[in-house]
Design a protein around this motif. Sequence first.
Motif, mmCIF file in Angstrom:
data_model
loop_
_atom_site.group_PDB
_atom_site.id
_atom_site.type_symbol
_atom_site.label_atom_id
_atom_site.label_comp_id
_atom_site.label_asym_id
_atom_site.label_seq_id
_atom_site.Cartn_x
_atom_site.Cartn_y
_atom_site.Cartn_z
ATOM 1 N N UNK A 1 -27.569 74.084 6.755
ATOM 2 C CA UNK A 1 -26.193 73.940 5.972
ATOM 3 C C UNK A 1 -25.149 73.595 6.965
ATOM 4 N N UNK A 2 -24.079 73.104 6.569
ATOM 5 C CA UNK A 2 -22.658 72.651 7.267
ATOM 6 C C UNK A 2 -21.856 73.299 6.370
ATOM 7 N N UNK A 3 -21.235 74.274 7.000
ATOM 8 C CA UNK A 3 -20.053 75.331 6.462
ATOM 9 C C UNK A 3 -18.652 74.949 7.008
ATOM 10 N N UNK A 4 -17.980 74.509 6.181
ATOM 11 C CA UNK A 4 -16.748 73.883 6.686
ATOM 12 C C UNK A 4 -15.358 74.802 6.804
ATOM 13 N N UNK A 5 -16.116 76.192 7.150
ATOM 14 C CA UNK A 5 -15.019 77.167 7.952
ATOM 15 C C UNK A 5 -14.434 77.935 6.808
ATOM 16 N N UNK A 6 -13.646 78.958 6.947
ATOM 17 C CA UNK A 6 -13.337 80.183 6.124
ATOM 18 C C UNK A 6 -14.583 80.695 5.491
ATOM 19 N N UNK A 7 -15.245 81.060 6.102
ATOM 20 C CA UNK A 7 -16.437 81.898 5.795
ATOM 21 C C UNK A 7 -16.148 83.175 5.212
ATOM 22 N N UNK A 8 -15.149 83.817 5.685
ATOM 23 C CA UNK A 8 -14.937 85.185 5.402
ATOM 24 C C UNK A 8 -13.352 85.331 4.853
ATOM 25 N N UNK A 9 -13.117 86.574 4.423
ATOM 26 C CA UNK A 9 -11.645 86.723 3.951
ATOM 27 C C UNK A 9 -11.272 86.496 2.521
ATOM 28 N N UNK A 10 -10.670 87.600 1.782
ATOM 29 C CA UNK A 10 -10.030 87.506 0.404
ATOM 30 C C UNK A 10 -11.306 87.727 -0.355
ATOM 31 N N UNK A 11 -12.322 87.171 -0.493
ATOM 32 C CA UNK A 11 -13.418 87.690 -1.413
ATOM 33 C C UNK A 11 -13.821 88.990 -0.913
ATOM 34 N N UNK A 12 -14.698 89.888 -1.882
ATOM 35 C CA UNK A 12 -14.913 91.093 -1.660
ATOM 36 C C UNK A 12 -16.315 91.123 -0.863
ATOM 37 N N UNK A 13 -16.929 90.273 -0.429
ATOM 38 C CA UNK A 13 -18.322 90.032 0.553
ATOM 39 C C UNK A 13 -18.061 89.461 1.936
ATOM 40 N N UNK A 14 -17.000 89.654 2.606
ATOM 41 C CA UNK A 14 -16.818 89.066 4.078
ATOM 42 C C UNK A 14 -17.781 89.432 4.809
ATOM 43 N N UNK A 15 -18.179 90.693 4.745
ATOM 44 C CA UNK A 15 -19.221 91.412 5.878
ATOM 45 C C UNK A 15 -20.684 90.809 5.652
ATOM 46 N N UNK A 16 -20.943 90.769 4.233
ATOM 47 C CA UNK A 16 -22.390 90.310 3.842
ATOM 48 C C UNK A 16 -22.418 88.808 4.312
ATOM 49 N N UNK A 17 -21.270 88.233 3.804
ATOM 50 C CA UNK A 17 -21.413 86.740 4.526
ATOM 51 C C UNK A 17 -21.794 86.343 5.789
ATOM 52 N N UNK A 18 -21.218 87.102 6.728
ATOM 53 C CA UNK A 18 -21.110 87.045 7.973
ATOM 54 C C UNK A 18 -22.567 87.274 8.589
ATOM 55 N N UNK A 19 -23.008 88.582 7.977
ATOM 56 C CA UNK A 19 -24.525 88.804 8.264
ATOM 57 C C UNK A 19 -25.292 87.772 7.876
ATOM 58 N N UNK A 20 -25.126 87.381 6.772
ATOM 59 C CA UNK A 20 -26.338 86.215 6.388
ATOM 60 C C UNK A 20 -26.114 85.041 7.295
ATOM 61 N N UNK A 21 -25.135 84.625 7.768
ATOM 62 C CA UNK A 21 -24.852 83.389 8.236
ATOM 63 C C UNK A 21 -25.262 83.797 9.883
ATOM 64 N N UNK A 22 -25.092 85.102 10.444
ATOM 65 C CA UNK A 22 -25.605 85.318 11.727
ATOM 66 C C UNK A 22 -27.181 85.449 11.642
ATOM 67 N N UNK A 23 -27.756 86.086 10.630
ATOM 68 C CA UNK A 23 -29.182 85.919 10.447
ATOM 69 C C UNK A 23 -29.846 84.593 10.330
ATOM 70 N N UNK A 24 -29.174 83.708 9.999
ATOM 71 C CA UNK A 24 -29.423 82.194 9.729
ATOM 72 C C UNK A 24 -29.033 81.307 10.303
ATOM 73 N N UNK A 25 -28.575 81.731 11.572
ATOM 74 C CA UNK A 25 -27.500 80.758 12.470
ATOM 75 C C UNK A 25 -28.359 79.556 12.847
ATOM 76 N N UNK A 26 -29.961 79.523 13.065
ATOM 77 C CA UNK A 26 -30.727 78.554 13.358
ATOM 78 C C UNK A 26 -30.545 77.235 12.331
#
Length: 283
Positions: free
Chosen positions: A32-57
């Motif tokens: 996956x290529x994520x174009x930025x603004x992973x977080x903030x304004x939606x209700x699941x910022x923590x969950x998004x970042x945890x998922x990305x960290x766990x799947x960083x490879x």
Amino acid sequence: MTTYAIGDIQGCFHAFQALLTRIQFNPKLDQLWLVGDLINRGSGSLEVLRWCYAHQDSLKVVLGNHDLHALVVAGGFVRAHKGDTLDALLAADDGHGLLDWLRHQPLAYQDEPYPGEQYLMVHAGLLPQWTTEQVLSYAAEVEAALQGDNYLFFLANMYGNLPNTWSEKLKGIDRLRVITNAMTRLRVCTEQGAMDFDFKGELPDIPEGFIPWFDVPNRATLDTQVVFGHWSALGLQHRNNVYSLDTGCLWGGQLTALNLETKDIIQVQSHPLDKPIKIKRKT
């Protein structure tokens, strides 16, 4: 292996998971290529970042303005804005580690996921005089400041709209600010590359004298395929070798994935559990 570029998630965790299901994402095979603004304004910022960290490879990420804003808020340099959804992330036991990982992501990324299909990914835009090689070089200057021992000084002085034009003679924080603003905030500029940061609307409403950064004649990256997000009011666009992927999931629109081999577009609708913002104004 399939490589997908995905537009601004902005904490919309449920829509993100629905999109991953739709594309049948396999973390052992796909990228996956994520174009930025992973977080903030939606209700699941923590969950998004945890998922990305766990799947960083399985990820390639570039930083967006909301990602940088989270780092500035966490550093205590500004207060959270009224619409921010960073409290859970900042209070989490693993929040510091997640933000530290985020801080070590680049501003620009280039690769050739398929033979003959090379892409440059950035969150917002590129100044017209910058070549692809210069984009990566200038991004590396900001990355060094953001990832270095003195990163708090950079975060403390990052905000500001000036200077709003590029010069190779720029030095210090002014130079880093112009680079950061272009790659994480730019939507429109003059043909000479003077940036306007107030405009956030749709194409017919662009102020006189300004044009979308990707429509500047003789832009130095004209022959480079560029994937970006940030401009939700622009929506899905493919022209002049650029792919705009922020389709306003946060605003009740869609979350979009682009297959970087076939150019196919896959979308899911915003999810009510992400608490999308049901107003017209887009940032």
